[in-house]
Scaffold this active site. Structure first.
Site, mmCIF file in Angstrom:
data_model
loop_
_atom_site.group_PDB
_atom_site.id
_atom_site.type_symbol
_atom_site.label_atom_id
_atom_site.label_comp_id
_atom_site.label_asym_id
_atom_site.label_seq_id
_atom_site.Cartn_x
_atom_site.Cartn_y
_atom_site.Cartn_z
ATOM 1 N N ASP A 109 0.779 -1.248 -0.057
ATOM 2 C CA ASP A 109 0.001 -0.034 0.091
ATOM 3 C C ASP A 109 0.738 1.335 0.126
ATOM 4 O OD1 ASP A 109 -2.253 1.646 -0.241
ATOM 5 O OD2 ASP A 109 -3.066 0.642 1.706
ATOM 6 N N ASP A 110 0.444 2.349 -0.439
ATOM 7 C CA ASP A 110 1.037 3.644 -0.316
ATOM 8 C C ASP A 110 1.310 4.029 1.055
ATOM 9 O OD1 ASP A 110 -1.518 4.249 0.208
ATOM 10 O OD2 ASP A 110 -1.712 5.812 -1.209
ATOM 11 N N ASP A 113 -2.096 5.069 7.972
ATOM 12 C CA ASP A 113 -2.083 6.322 8.705
ATOM 13 C C ASP A 113 -2.681 5.606 10.112
ATOM 14 O OD1 ASP A 113 -3.436 8.254 9.848
ATOM 15 O OD2 ASP A 113 -3.468 9.346 8.018
HETATM 16 O O1 PRP Z 1 -4.351 3.441 7.671
HETATM 17 P P1 PRP Z 1 -5.327 3.801 7.544
HETATM 18 O O2 PRP Z 1 -6.073 5.118 8.413
HETATM 19 O O3 PRP Z 1 -6.739 2.970 7.261
HETATM 20 O O4 PRP Z 1 -5.406 4.750 6.077
HETATM 21 C C1 PRP Z 1 -4.642 4.179 5.156
HETATM 22 C C2 PRP Z 1 -5.278 3.997 3.743
HETATM 23 O O5 PRP Z 1 -5.844 5.126 3.595
HETATM 24 C C3 PRP Z 1 -5.646 5.279 1.972
HETATM 25 O O6 PRP Z 1 -6.715 4.552 1.128
HETATM 26 P P2 PRP Z 1 -8.317 5.458 0.956
HETATM 27 O O7 PRP Z 1 -9.301 4.581 1.859
HETATM 28 O O8 PRP Z 1 -8.177 6.583 1.202
HETATM 29 O O9 PRP Z 1 -8.528 4.952 -0.578
HETATM 30 P P3 PRP Z 1 -7.569 4.909 -2.158
HETATM 31 O O10 PRP Z 1 -6.363 4.117 -1.681
HETATM 32 O O11 PRP Z 1 -8.634 4.412 -2.761
HETATM 33 O O12 PRP Z 1 -7.431 6.627 -2.068
HETATM 34 C C4 PRP Z 1 -4.476 5.020 1.645
HETATM 35 O O13 PRP Z 1 -4.091 4.511 0.254
HETATM 36 C C5 PRP Z 1 -4.327 3.621 2.681
HETATM 37 O O14 PRP Z 1 -4.837 2.343 1.977
HETATM 38 O O1 XAN Z 2 -3.490 11.027 0.489
HETATM 39 C C1 XAN Z 2 -3.403 10.541 1.342
HETATM 40 N N1 XAN Z 2 -2.707 11.029 2.375
HETATM 41 C C2 XAN Z 2 -2.738 10.713 3.810
HETATM 42 O O2 XAN Z 2 -1.810 11.193 4.467
HETATM 43 C C3 XAN Z 2 -3.572 9.799 4.121
HETATM 44 N N2 XAN Z 2 -3.843 9.131 5.393
HETATM 45 C C4 XAN Z 2 -4.889 8.167 5.225
HETATM 46 N N3 XAN Z 2 -5.408 8.313 3.845
HETATM 47 C C5 XAN Z 2 -4.534 9.241 3.150
HETATM 48 N N4 XAN Z 2 -4.466 9.686 1.819
HETATM 49 MG MG MG Z 3 -5.631 3.262 -0.010
#
Ligand code: PRP
Ligand code: XAN
Ligand code: MG
Length: 175
Positions: A109-110, A113
């Site tokens: 994952d990217d 958080d």
């Molecule tokens: O540790 P957490 O608080 O759960 O947050 C982290 C997740 O939040 C973001 O995804 P998001 O749900 O925004 O979806 P996306 O990847 O489609 O942008 C990010 O890419 C992680 O997958």
């Molecule tokens: O673009 C993002 N940046 C963040 O820091 C983050 N944390 C949760 N989801 C996120 N998405």
């Molecule tokens: Mg995500």
């Protein structure tokens, strides 16, 4: 309207901004792969969509892995986290490759958080290796390998979510 709190910008709501360029992201993904190369080999890469798709493509390319799956999870509406929804689970083929528990599989994952997304996927594949490019302190214990830790009050701005725009000079009050 009079008496109402002024609307906050996304940055004010989300604390310190940490903008990441495509170049920086690519470099960080390569650095992540250097570390993962010591841990593998992996039978398959599983991207947590959507944010995990970009690092997963780069990591899989560098590691020479051609079996790529997705687990599709939605929770944030920009910077507000709601309930986690699993829109698509891990495919049967990839589950089999990981012996049902995820052994030899790499989840990418990217970022982590709060760690809620990572926790959900780890529960699906307890023996998989979980890698993210960035990690905030609350989610960090869930990750096996990551590259950069940022503070919990930081909001990471990814290149696919942003565009270049005018920034006023410092002397005019810019941060
Ligand atoms: O540790 P957490 O608080 O759960 O947050 C982290 C997740 O939040 C973001 O995804 P998001 O749900 O925004 O979806 P996306 O990847 O489609 O942008 C990010 O890419 C992680 O997958
Ligand atoms: O673009 C993002 N940046 C963040 O820091 C983050 N944390 C949760 N989801 C996120 N998405
Ligand atoms: Mg995500």
């Amino acid at each position: 309207m009079a008496g109402e709190a002024p609307e906050l910008s996304a940055e004010e709501r989300a604390g310190r901004p940490f903008p990441v360029s495509w170049d920086q992201f690519h470099r960080d993904c390569r650095a992540l792969t250097w570390r993962l190369n010591e841990v593998g080999p992996f039978h398959a890469v599983i991207a947590i969509t959507r944010g995990g798709l970009v690092p997963a493509a780069i990591v899989a390319r560098e590691l020479g892995v051609r079996v790529i799956d997705t687990v599709c999870i939605a929770s944030y509406d920009h910077d507000k986290q709601g309930d986690l929804k699993v829109l698509k689970g891990i495919s049967e083929d990839v589950m089999k490759l990981g012996g049902g528990t995820g052994k030899g599989l790499l989840i990418v994952d990217d970022l982590v958080d709060t760690g809620k997304t990572g926790k959900l996927v780890r529960a699906m594949l307890p023996d998989a290796h979980f890698a993210t490019v960035y990690a905030k302190p609350k989610g960090r214990p869930l990750v096996d390998t990551f590259i950069t830790e940022v503070s919990q009050d930081t909001w990471i701005f990814f290149p696919w979510d942003t565009a270049l725009s005018y920034h006023p000079p410092l002397r005019d009050g810019a941060a």
